[in-house]
Motif scaffolding. Sequence first.
Motif, short mmCIF file in Angstrom:
data_model
loop_
_atom_site.label_atom_id
_atom_site.label_comp_id
_atom_site.label_asym_id
_atom_site.label_seq_id
_atom_site.Cartn_x
_atom_site.Cartn_y
_atom_site.Cartn_z
N SER A 1 -60.88 41.11 62.36
CA SER A 1 -59.75 41.41 63.23
C SER A 1 -58.90 40.16 63.41
CB SER A 1 -60.23 41.91 64.59
OG SER A 1 -59.16 42.10 65.47
N LEU A 2 -57.61 40.25 63.01
CA LEU A 2 -56.75 39.07 63.01
C LEU A 2 -55.43 39.35 63.72
CD1 LEU A 2 -57.18 37.98 59.28
CD2 LEU A 2 -58.42 37.09 61.26
N TYR A 3 -54.91 38.32 64.38
CA TYR A 3 -53.57 38.34 64.95
C TYR A 3 -52.67 37.42 64.12
CZ TYR A 3 -54.95 40.63 69.36
OH TYR A 3 -55.39 41.51 70.32
N THR A 4 -51.42 37.80 64.03
CA THR A 4 -50.41 36.94 63.42
C THR A 4 -49.08 37.20 64.11
OG1 THR A 4 -49.48 36.16 61.32
CG2 THR A 4 -49.77 38.53 61.56
N PHE A 5 -48.00 36.67 63.57
CA PHE A 5 -46.69 36.84 64.17
C PHE A 5 -45.66 37.00 63.06
CE2 PHE A 5 -47.81 32.43 63.68
CZ PHE A 5 -46.70 31.86 63.06
N HIS A 6 -44.51 37.56 63.40
CA HIS A 6 -43.46 37.84 62.42
C HIS A 6 -42.82 36.55 61.96
CE1 HIS A 6 -40.44 40.18 60.35
NE2 HIS A 6 -39.46 39.58 61.02
N ALA A 7 -42.94 36.24 60.67
CA ALA A 7 -42.33 35.03 60.09
C ALA A 7 -42.12 35.27 58.60
CB ALA A 7 -43.21 33.81 60.32
N PRO A 8 -41.11 36.08 58.22
CA PRO A 8 -40.86 36.35 56.80
C PRO A 8 -40.58 35.05 56.04
CG PRO A 8 -39.51 37.74 58.24
CD PRO A 8 -40.11 36.68 59.10
N TRP B 1 -65.15 41.91 52.81
CA TRP B 1 -64.68 42.23 54.16
C TRP B 1 -63.38 43.03 54.10
CZ3 TRP B 1 -66.43 40.39 59.11
CH2 TRP B 1 -67.58 39.57 59.06
N ASP B 2 -63.20 43.91 55.09
CA ASP B 2 -61.91 44.53 55.34
C ASP B 2 -61.19 43.70 56.40
OD1 ASP B 2 -62.34 46.68 53.60
OD2 ASP B 2 -63.41 47.81 55.16
N THR B 3 -59.88 43.89 56.51
CA THR B 3 -59.12 43.18 57.55
C THR B 3 -58.31 44.17 58.38
OG1 THR B 3 -57.28 42.81 56.03
CG2 THR B 3 -58.90 41.04 56.24
N ARG B 4 -58.14 43.84 59.63
CA ARG B 4 -57.24 44.57 60.52
C ARG B 4 -56.30 43.54 61.13
NH1 ARG B 4 -60.70 46.67 63.56
NH2 ARG B 4 -60.53 45.32 65.42
N ILE B 5 -55.04 43.58 60.72
CA ILE B 5 -54.07 42.54 61.09
C ILE B 5 -52.97 43.15 61.94
CG2 ILE B 5 -52.46 40.80 60.22
CD1 ILE B 5 -54.07 40.75 57.62
N ARG B 6 -52.68 42.50 63.06
CA ARG B 6 -51.62 42.95 63.96
C ARG B 6 -50.68 41.78 64.28
NH1 ARG B 6 -53.68 45.74 69.21
NH2 ARG B 6 -51.42 46.09 69.34
N THR B 7 -49.40 42.07 64.45
CA THR B 7 -48.46 41.06 64.92
C THR B 7 -48.36 41.14 66.43
OG1 THR B 7 -46.61 42.60 64.58
CG2 THR B 7 -47.09 41.04 62.81
N VAL B 8 -48.51 40.00 67.08
CA VAL B 8 -48.43 39.92 68.55
C VAL B 8 -47.69 38.62 68.90
CG1 VAL B 8 -50.59 41.19 68.89
CG2 VAL B 8 -50.63 38.69 68.78
N PRO B 9 -47.18 38.50 70.13
CA PRO B 9 -46.59 37.22 70.55
C PRO B 9 -47.61 36.10 70.45
CG PRO B 9 -46.01 38.97 72.09
CD PRO B 9 -47.03 39.55 71.16
N ASN C 1 -48.40 33.51 72.28
CA ASN C 1 -49.22 33.22 73.47
C ASN C 1 -50.36 34.23 73.61
OD1 ASN C 1 -47.74 30.99 74.18
ND2 ASN C 1 -46.41 32.09 75.60
N ARG C 2 -50.07 35.49 73.30
CA ARG C 2 -51.12 36.51 73.37
C ARG C 2 -52.17 36.27 72.29
NH1 ARG C 2 -50.32 43.05 72.39
NH2 ARG C 2 -52.55 43.56 72.31
N ALA C 3 -51.73 35.84 71.11
CA ALA C 3 -52.68 35.57 70.04
C ALA C 3 -53.64 34.45 70.43
CB ALA C 3 -51.93 35.20 68.76
N ILE C 4 -53.10 33.38 71.02
CA ILE C 4 -53.94 32.27 71.43
C ILE C 4 -54.91 32.70 72.54
CG2 ILE C 4 -53.91 29.99 72.53
CD1 ILE C 4 -51.23 29.51 71.10
N HIS C 5 -54.42 33.52 73.46
CA HIS C 5 -55.29 34.03 74.53
C HIS C 5 -56.40 34.89 73.96
CE1 HIS C 5 -56.45 35.36 78.52
NE2 HIS C 5 -56.36 36.63 78.11
N GLY C 6 -56.06 35.74 73.00
CA GLY C 6 -57.08 36.59 72.38
C GLY C 6 -58.13 35.79 71.63
N HIS D 1 -62.26 35.57 72.83
CA HIS D 1 -63.11 36.23 71.83
C HIS D 1 -62.76 37.70 71.60
CE1 HIS D 1 -65.63 32.66 72.02
NE2 HIS D 1 -65.68 32.80 73.33
N SER D 2 -61.53 38.10 71.91
CA SER D 2 -61.14 39.49 71.68
C SER D 2 -60.58 39.71 70.28
CB SER D 2 -60.12 39.94 72.73
OG SER D 2 -58.93 39.18 72.64
N VAL D 3 -60.41 38.63 69.51
CA VAL D 3 -59.96 38.73 68.13
C VAL D 3 -60.70 37.66 67.32
CG1 VAL D 3 -58.02 37.11 68.39
CG2 VAL D 3 -57.88 38.94 66.68
#
Length: 411
Positions: free
Chosen positions: A9-16, A48-56, A58-63, A67-69
Motif C-alpha cells: 500500500s503506497l501513497y504518492t502525489f500528482h507530479a506529471p 507483490w501487488d501494489t495499491r497506489i493512491r494520490t493524497v496531499p 502532509n497526509r502521506a507523511i502522517h500515514g 503505520h497506516s500505509v
Amino acid sequence: MPVVAATLSLYTFHAPPFQIEPVSGGSPTTVTGTTVDTIECVTGRMGWDTRIRTVPQNRAIHGLSNHSVDGYFAVRESSKLEPFAQATAPVALEKWYVYSRGPIVDFRRARIGVVAGSNEALWLEQNKFSPHMQVSSTPQLLAVLDRGRVDAVLLDRRVMRSYLEELPNEERQRLELESRFVRFAPLHLYLNRGFLAINQPFLAAFNHHLPGCIKTEFQLDEQEADIVRALARKLLDDAIASNQLTRHLINHVPYSGLDEVLALDQAWQDHAPARHSPLAIELLQNPTSRSLARWQDSQQKLVTEIFVMDAMGAITALSQLTSDFWQGDERKFQATVAMGSGDIHLSAVHFDHSSRRFQVIASAPVWLLGGSRFVGAVAVGLDVELALALTSEVFLPLTPRNTAALPPAAE
C-alpha cells in the motif's frame, strides 16, 4: 517473497510525468506515470501487488508515521521521514533547471519562483535561499513568470516539458525560455519501518531489482548528452596524450587468451572491494596507473575514475580499484570496438551511494595511427552534475562541491 502481505500500500502525489493522478471519474487507484511504472515493475518481479493512491503530501507523511500505509514516493532524502521510514535506492531522477524569459545577470539577487511544497522549494529553504514567490501548480508558476512577477522559476526539466506538450502550438512557441542546469535530485520510495521489520528481505530485494526496471529516468537527454560528450572528448584526448596511453597499449604484453583473463577476473572479484588481488596491486603500482591517478587529481573532482583496457577488454592501468578486471562483457568496452577514433560512448547516469555522486562513464577507442589496428580503449568517469554545471551561469545554493565548480555571478 513477501512474509506477511501480498499487496504493498503506497501513497504518492500528482507530479506529471512521474506520477499522474487518475482523471475525474476514474478509479482512485489508477495512478500512472514513469515512477509508478518503475515501482510496479520492481514489486511485480518480487511477487507483490501494489495499491497506489494520490493524497496531499502532509497526509502521506502522517500515514507513513502512524503505520497506516506501507510507503510513500517519490521524494528527496528527508531527515523528517527517517525516524519512521527508510529510503530505497533512487526510483526517479529529477533534473532541475532555472527557466527565465531573458538573461539573468545575478541569480543570487533574482526573484525565483517555485511550486509550494515541491522538492525544489524545500531544497531552497533548507539552503537558506528564500523563494520570492510560491504558487500551487506548474501552470501558475509559468503564468507569474510570463507576467514578470518573478525573474525565473526553478523546475524539473521533465515536468516543464510535460506542461509544454499540453499547450497549443501558438502558446508554446510564444513561451520561449532560456534554461540553465542547476542539479540532479534523486527521488526515493520511503518504506514504513514497521513494514520493513515484518518483511525484512524486502528492502534489499527491491534495490536489487530496481536497476532492471528503470528505463528512461537516468538517461541524459540529447542536449545534456551533447554537452557531456564534448567535455568528455576534451578530457579523453588530454588523458591519452598526457599519459602516453597509446604507447602504453602498444607496449602491453597481451594475455594468453580469454581463459587466463577470466581466471584473473575471478580472483580480482574475490578480493574486491575490501582487499586487492595481487594483480590489482601490481597494476595500481605501474607507472601509467600512477600517472592516471595524478591526472585525475588535477581535474578538480570532475573525474571520478579513469582506466585503460586492452583489445580484449582487460584492464592494463587504472587510477583506482574497479569492481571487475575484465570489461569485455560490458557496453562501455564493446561499443568502442566498432567506433572510429573520434567517437565516444556515454553510459546512463549512475548514482553512487557511497560518494553520493552522479556519474556517467565515457569511453573511446584507441587505434594505431591511421586506424590500422584497434589496440584498446580508455574509459573516464565524470561527475555529471559538475559537467553540466560547468556550462551553466546559475549561482544558487548548491552543495559545496558543486558551488566551487560554478563561475562567480556577475556583480
